[in-house]
Design a protein around this motif. Structure first.
Motif, PDB file in Angstrom:
ATOM      1  N   ALA A   1      17.151 -42.622 -16.437  1.00  0.00           N
ATOM      2  CA  ALA A   1      17.616 -43.788 -15.545  1.00  0.00           C
ATOM      3  C   ALA A   1      18.535 -43.564 -14.371  1.00  0.00           C
ATOM      4  O   ALA A   1      18.195 -44.269 -13.266  1.00  0.00           O
ATOM      5  N   MET A   2      19.113 -42.234 -14.475  1.00  0.00           N
ATOM      6  CA  MET A   2      19.955 -42.030 -13.089  1.00  0.00           C
ATOM      7  C   MET A   2      18.861 -41.696 -11.954  1.00  0.00           C
ATOM      8  O   MET A   2      19.196 -41.959 -10.781  1.00  0.00           O
ATOM      9  N   VAL A   3      18.120 -40.914 -12.334  1.00  0.00           N
ATOM     10  CA  VAL A   3      17.022 -40.203 -11.522  1.00  0.00           C
ATOM     11  C   VAL A   3      16.364 -41.348 -10.939  1.00  0.00           C
ATOM     12  O   VAL A   3      16.020 -41.595  -9.732  1.00  0.00           O
ATOM     13  N   TYR A   4      15.797 -42.262 -11.860  1.00  0.00           N
ATOM     14  CA  TYR A   4      15.477 -43.543 -11.359  1.00  0.00           C
ATOM     15  C   TYR A   4      16.192 -44.421 -10.252  1.00  0.00           C
ATOM     16  O   TYR A   4      15.778 -44.890  -9.538  1.00  0.00           O
ATOM     17  N   CYS A   5      17.403 -44.767 -10.474  1.00  0.00           N
ATOM     18  CA  CYS A   5      18.182 -45.211  -9.839  1.00  0.00           C
ATOM     19  C   CYS A   5      18.347 -44.640  -8.474  1.00  0.00           C
ATOM     20  O   CYS A   5      18.463 -45.529  -7.428  1.00  0.00           O
ATOM     21  N   MET A   6      18.484 -43.416  -8.402  1.00  0.00           N
ATOM     22  CA  MET A   6      18.691 -42.724  -7.070  1.00  0.00           C
ATOM     23  C   MET A   6      17.356 -43.022  -6.183  1.00  0.00           C
ATOM     24  O   MET A   6      17.220 -43.125  -5.196  1.00  0.00           O
ATOM     25  N   GLU A   7      16.271 -42.876  -6.724  1.00  0.00           N
ATOM     26  CA  GLU A   7      15.018 -43.066  -6.217  1.00  0.00           C
ATOM     27  C   GLU A   7      14.722 -44.480  -5.705  1.00  0.00           C
ATOM     28  O   GLU A   7      14.474 -44.672  -4.839  1.00  0.00           O
ATOM     29  N   TYR A   8      15.288 -45.296  -6.355  1.00  0.00           N
ATOM     30  CA  TYR A   8      15.208 -46.661  -5.993  1.00  0.00           C
ATOM     31  C   TYR A   8      16.277 -47.032  -4.872  1.00  0.00           C
ATOM     32  O   TYR A   8      15.836 -47.764  -3.744  1.00  0.00           O
ATOM     33  N   VAL A   9      17.401 -46.327  -5.076  1.00  0.00           N
ATOM     34  CA  VAL A   9      18.141 -46.649  -3.701  1.00  0.00           C
ATOM     35  C   VAL A   9      17.481 -46.039  -2.626  1.00  0.00           C
ATOM     36  O   VAL A   9      17.539 -46.541  -1.319  1.00  0.00           O
ATOM     37  N   SER A  10      16.694 -44.804  -2.763  1.00  0.00           N
ATOM     38  CA  SER A  10      16.233 -44.162  -1.613  1.00  0.00           C
ATOM     39  C   SER A  10      15.043 -44.931  -1.165  1.00  0.00           C
ATOM     40  O   SER A  10      14.877 -44.907   0.203  1.00  0.00           O
ATOM     41  N   LYS A  11      14.283 -45.717  -1.837  1.00  0.00           N
ATOM     42  CA  LYS A  11      13.486 -46.559  -1.433  1.00  0.00           C
ATOM     43  C   LYS A  11      14.054 -47.988  -0.780  1.00  0.00           C
ATOM     44  O   LYS A  11      13.127 -48.669  -0.342  1.00  0.00           O
ATOM     45  N   ASN A  12      15.183 -48.277  -1.137  1.00  0.00           N
ATOM     46  CA  ASN A  12      15.996 -49.413  -0.553  1.00  0.00           C
ATOM     47  C   ASN A  12      17.016 -49.088   0.614  1.00  0.00           C
ATOM     48  O   ASN A  12      18.143 -49.566   0.470  1.00  0.00           O
ATOM     49  N   LEU A  13      16.807 -48.161   1.305  1.00  0.00           N
ATOM     50  CA  LEU A  13      17.771 -47.737   2.345  1.00  0.00           C
ATOM     51  C   LEU A  13      18.218 -49.188   3.314  1.00  0.00           C
ATOM     52  O   LEU A  13      19.120 -48.994   3.695  1.00  0.00           O
ATOM     53  N   ASP A  14      17.240 -49.649   3.727  1.00  0.00           N
ATOM     54  CA  ASP A  14      17.656 -50.949   4.423  1.00  0.00           C
ATOM     55  C   ASP A  14      18.613 -51.934   3.965  1.00  0.00           C
ATOM     56  O   ASP A  14      19.614 -52.266   4.428  1.00  0.00           O
ATOM     57  N   TRP A  15      18.707 -51.819   2.455  1.00  0.00           N
ATOM     58  CA  TRP A  15      19.744 -52.507   1.735  1.00  0.00           C
ATOM     59  C   TRP A  15      21.097 -51.883   2.188  1.00  0.00           C
ATOM     60  O   TRP A  15      22.131 -52.545   2.401  1.00  0.00           O
ATOM     61  N   LEU A  16      20.991 -50.630   1.933  1.00  0.00           N
ATOM     62  CA  LEU A  16      22.381 -49.838   2.062  1.00  0.00           C
ATOM     63  C   LEU A  16      22.803 -49.695   3.437  1.00  0.00           C
ATOM     64  O   LEU A  16      23.872 -50.201   4.015  1.00  0.00           O
ATOM     65  N   LYS A  17      21.788 -49.585   4.350  1.00  0.00           N
ATOM     66  CA  LYS A  17      22.153 -49.778   5.864  1.00  0.00           C
ATOM     67  C   LYS A  17      22.851 -51.086   6.368  1.00  0.00           C
ATOM     68  O   LYS A  17      23.805 -51.278   7.207  1.00  0.00           O
ATOM     69  N   ALA A  18      22.193 -51.937   5.797  1.00  0.00           N
ATOM     70  CA  ALA A  18      22.568 -53.315   6.035  1.00  0.00           C
ATOM     71  C   ALA A  18      23.957 -53.540   5.775  1.00  0.00           C
ATOM     72  O   ALA A  18      24.816 -54.589   6.307  1.00  0.00           O
ATOM     73  N   ARG A  19      24.616 -53.007   4.771  1.00  0.00           N
ATOM     74  CA  ARG A  19      25.948 -53.249   4.431  1.00  0.00           C
ATOM     75  C   ARG A  19      27.024 -51.967   5.126  1.00  0.00           C
ATOM     76  O   ARG A  19      27.937 -52.412   5.058  1.00  0.00           O
ATOM     77  N   VAL A  20      26.398 -50.958   5.260  1.00  0.00           N
ATOM     78  CA  VAL A  20      27.157 -49.888   5.777  1.00  0.00           C
ATOM     79  C   VAL A  20      27.341 -50.162   7.442  1.00  0.00           C
ATOM     80  O   VAL A  20      28.556 -49.772   7.915  1.00  0.00           O
ATOM     81  N   VAL A  21      26.405 -50.210   8.333  1.00  0.00           N
ATOM     82  CA  VAL A  21      26.410 -50.404   9.467  1.00  0.00           C
ATOM     83  C   VAL A  21      27.526 -51.330   9.968  1.00  0.00           C
ATOM     84  O   VAL A  21      28.352 -50.926  10.845  1.00  0.00           O
ATOM     85  N   PRO A  22      27.736 -52.665   9.492  1.00  0.00           N
ATOM     86  CA  PRO A  22      28.909 -53.540   9.818  1.00  0.00           C
ATOM     87  C   PRO A  22      30.405 -52.896   9.587  1.00  0.00           C
ATOM     88  O   PRO A  22      31.226 -52.913  10.218  1.00  0.00           O
ATOM     89  N   LEU A  23      30.352 -52.002   8.577  1.00  0.00           N
ATOM     90  CA  LEU A  23      31.669 -51.399   8.283  1.00  0.00           C
ATOM     91  C   LEU A  23      31.877 -50.265   9.462  1.00  0.00           C
ATOM     92  O   LEU A  23      32.996 -50.212   9.889  1.00  0.00           O
ATOM     93  N   ILE A  24      30.887 -49.638   9.862  1.00  0.00           N
ATOM     94  CA  ILE A  24      31.020 -48.810  10.990  1.00  0.00           C
ATOM     95  C   ILE A  24      31.386 -49.222  12.038  1.00  0.00           C
ATOM     96  O   ILE A  24      32.343 -49.071  13.040  1.00  0.00           O
ATOM     97  N   ALA A  25      30.752 -50.489  12.233  1.00  0.00           N
ATOM     98  CA  ALA A  25      31.123 -51.112  13.755  1.00  0.00           C
ATOM     99  C   ALA A  25      32.649 -51.677  13.742  1.00  0.00           C
ATOM    100  O   ALA A  25      32.909 -51.931  14.811  1.00  0.00           O
ATOM    101  N   GLU A  26      32.863 -52.176  12.364  1.00  0.00           N
ATOM    102  CA  GLU A  26      34.494 -52.462  12.270  1.00  0.00           C
ATOM    103  C   GLU A  26      35.359 -51.203  12.669  1.00  0.00           C
ATOM    104  O   GLU A  26      36.563 -51.425  12.739  1.00  0.00           O
TER     105      GLU A  26
END
Length: 88
Positions: A51-76
């Motif tokens: 399940a951990m491997v699957y979750c990490m693969e799932y995150v890697s396939k959804n990097l847009d989700w992560l980027k959308a949350r991290v980029v505004p923090l960097i902009a701040e």
């Protein structure tokens, strides 16, 4: 996070551990908003390691989700701290 607070540096913590339900710090972003270890185990009938491997693969396939949350923090102007899965 505590060090950054003490030195007056703005930071944000990104929790990338889908099994860390109650981290001892404030998360600006948590992968559990996207997927949890328990969801992967139950829905896919996987053990904790699979399940951990699957979750990490799932995150890697959804990097847009992560980027959308991290980029505004960097902009701040925040430093970004990533907490990755691992054993204690």
């Amino acid at each position: 996070q505590h060090y950054f607070q003490l030195t007056g540096r703005p930071c944000a913590v990104v929790n990338l551990d889908p099994a860390n339900h109650d981290p001892p710090y404030d998360c600006a972003v948590s992968v559990e908003e996207l997927i949890t270890l328990e969801e992967a185990q139950e829905e896919l009938r996987l053990g904790p390691n699979g399940a951990m491997v699957y979750c990490m693969e799932y995150v890697s396939k959804n990097l847009d989700w992560l980027k959308a949350r991290v980029v505004p923090l960097i902009a701040e102007g925040r430093y970004i701290l990533f907490d990755c899965p691992g054993q204690v």
